[in-house]
Write a protein that holds these residues in place. Structure first.
Motif, PDB file in Angstrom:
ATOM      1  N   VAL A 327     -17.304 -65.979  53.400  1.00 15.27           N
ATOM      2  CA  VAL A 327     -17.307 -66.518  54.781  1.00 15.27           C
ATOM      3  C   VAL A 327     -15.806 -66.812  55.339  1.00 15.27           C
ATOM      4  O   VAL A 327     -15.533 -66.888  56.634  1.00 15.27           O
ATOM      5  CB  VAL A 327     -18.139 -68.174  54.837  1.00 15.27           C
ATOM      6  N   LEU A 328     -14.906 -66.928  54.389  1.00 19.88           N
ATOM      7  CA  LEU A 328     -13.547 -67.030  54.938  1.00 19.88           C
ATOM      8  C   LEU A 328     -13.054 -65.759  55.538  1.00 19.88           C
ATOM      9  O   LEU A 328     -11.797 -65.777  56.058  1.00 19.88           O
ATOM     10  CB  LEU A 328     -12.588 -67.408  53.567  1.00 19.88           C
ATOM     11  N   SER A 329     -13.765 -64.699  55.207  1.00 17.53           N
ATOM     12  CA  SER A 329     -13.100 -63.279  55.920  1.00 17.53           C
ATOM     13  C   SER A 329     -14.175 -62.691  57.013  1.00 17.53           C
ATOM     14  O   SER A 329     -13.840 -62.106  57.671  1.00 17.53           O
ATOM     15  CB  SER A 329     -13.257 -62.359  54.760  1.00 17.53           C
ATOM     16  N   SER A 330     -15.666 -63.346  56.990  1.00 13.01           N
ATOM     17  CA  SER A 330     -16.429 -63.096  58.026  1.00 13.01           C
ATOM     18  C   SER A 330     -17.419 -64.154  58.359  1.00 13.01           C
ATOM     19  O   SER A 330     -17.842 -64.710  57.466  1.00 13.01           O
ATOM     20  CB  SER A 330     -17.255 -61.544  57.507  1.00 13.01           C
ATOM     21  N   ASN A 331     -17.623 -64.554  59.669  1.00 15.43           N
ATOM     22  CA  ASN A 331     -18.649 -65.866  59.838  1.00 15.43           C
ATOM     23  C   ASN A 331     -19.177 -65.866  61.200  1.00 15.43           C
ATOM     24  O   ASN A 331     -18.876 -66.449  62.285  1.00 15.43           O
ATOM     25  CB  ASN A 331     -17.579 -67.086  59.704  1.00 15.43           C
TER      26      ASN A 331
END
Length: 387
Positions: A327-331
């Motif tokens: 999630v830190l790279s796509s949310n």
């Protein structure tokens, strides 16, 4: 006996800040078409559709499932909407799996999405008094004090969050669907990033993404016809608790612990650290990796941050966490939980591409939402469960 459940098709969109080239309908259909292609099935093979997303006010389209039926081939078929805040992607997949397990439907398409470019989630989550204390701005403002509580409780040094963020952003470089591809990122840059909500820095928080994820779930007969190795569901559970109540442990919520215990019991897992090969964990703010390592039973209380510091959760560690970039790279909020579930399934199918963990046989997908009040987990394996 319930029907064994297999994931035979997975599809994602490329997650980006703004997909201005497609409507919401076009976004979800893109993911669904890719899942059908992976399974080598057509719309006619789908018996029902289960769709999930975060709150409707994010995009301002109420009950979007009604107008998305046509885009998802669901006209004249059962279609069900699920909503459990940020955990909804995971919960949606579990509802679909349960429909197959109960033999209500033979093959189910499940889809989750978010188009954050058409909303302002941070301010949408900043509710006025008396509904929320006047202390926060967005989810980060709500969770930052809980991170501080974890640091005080465990003595974790303040660089742990930066280690997690740097790891996940590097992992994302191996994932073509990831939103953030920061080629020149260094650990020093993460640690020097502006402070947003003490102790959470800009580079330690998730982006705002547009994106969708879809999976095709089926039973034993459908799995036998699948063109690629399926992922088999060994266990799945949802749990919830109120956002605020006397005695709530915000650092390690009881609902999360109960959810994990249920899934492990279903799957016969007695030592998750040794038995589970890879974890796709819902980590929107970097400090939640060590916190959830403890909550999910991978580390004793106060020991989660030590696993991070020792490199245990790196792709070459003995418990890789978020090889997809997480999630830190796509949310895309409504889809983020389903992406975790789908990425876990890709790992045990051996179809995760450059971020594949060699020999992954058992993988955990994790999602949480609201004020750490909704939890969803599933455990998938490369072979059917023997339980």
């Amino acid at each position: 006996m319930s029907e064994p459940v297999a994931v035979v098709g997975i599809g994602q969109t490329r997650h980006v800040a703004a997909r201005q080239d497609v409507s919401i309908a076009g976004l979800v259909r893109e993911a669904a078409v890719r899942a059908l292609e992976d399974a080598e099935l057509t719309w006619a093979d789908i018996d029902a559709v289960v769709i999930g997303k975060a709150p409707d006010f994010f995009e301002g389209v109420m009950m979007p499932e009604l107008y998305l039926a046509d885009a998802l081939g669901a006209v004249g078929k059962p279609m069900l909407r699920v909503h459990t805040a940020g955990s909804v992607g995971g919960s949606t997949a579990l509802v679909a799996a349960n429909l197959v397990a109960a033999r209500v439907h033979g093959t189910v398409l499940t889809v989750a999405f978010e188009k954050q470019s058409e909303s302002n989630a941070m301010w949408g989550l900043s509710l006025p008094v008396p509904f929320q204390a006047p202390l926060t701005a967005g989810a980060g403002g709500f969770f930052a004090p809980h991170v501080r509580a974890y640091m005080r409780r465990t003595g974790a040094p303040d660089h742990i969050g930066s280690l997690v963020a740097f790891k996940d952003r590097r992992n994302a470089l191996k994932n073509p669907y990831a939103h953030l591809h920061e080629q020149d990122l260094t650990l020093e840059k993460v640690r020097a990033a502006p402070m947003l909500w003490d102790p959470i820095r800009y580079s330690e928080t998730c982006p705002s993404s547009d994106g969708a994820c879809a999976m095709v779930l089926t039973g034993k007969r459908g799995a036998a016809r699948a063109p690629h190795r399926p992922a088999w569901v060994h266990g799945g559970a949802m749990r919830s608790e109120p956002t605020i109540f006397a005695g709530k442990d915000y650092v390690s919520p009881q609902a999360g612990r109960d959810c994990a215990a249920d899934v492990y019991h279903q799957a016969g897992v007695v030592d998750p650290r040794r038995q589970i090969d890879v974890v796709e964990m819902y980590v929107p703010f970097s400090w939640y990796e060590p916190m959830w390592l403890e909550n999910l039973g991978f580390a004793d209380e106060g020991e989660g941050w030590k696993l991070v510091e020792a490199g245990v959760t790196a792709m070459d560690g003995d418990l890789p966490v978020n090889p997809s970039g997480g999630v830190l790279s796509s949310n895309p909020i409504g889809a983020s939980g389903m992406i975790r579930f789908a990425e876990a399934a890709l790992q045990v199918r051996g179809r995760a591409g450059e971020h594949q963990i060699d020999g992954a046989r058992l993988a955990l997908g994790h999602a949480y939402g609201g004020g750490a009040q909704f939890f969803a987990l599933w455990l998938v394996g490369s072979e059917p469960s023997d339980r």
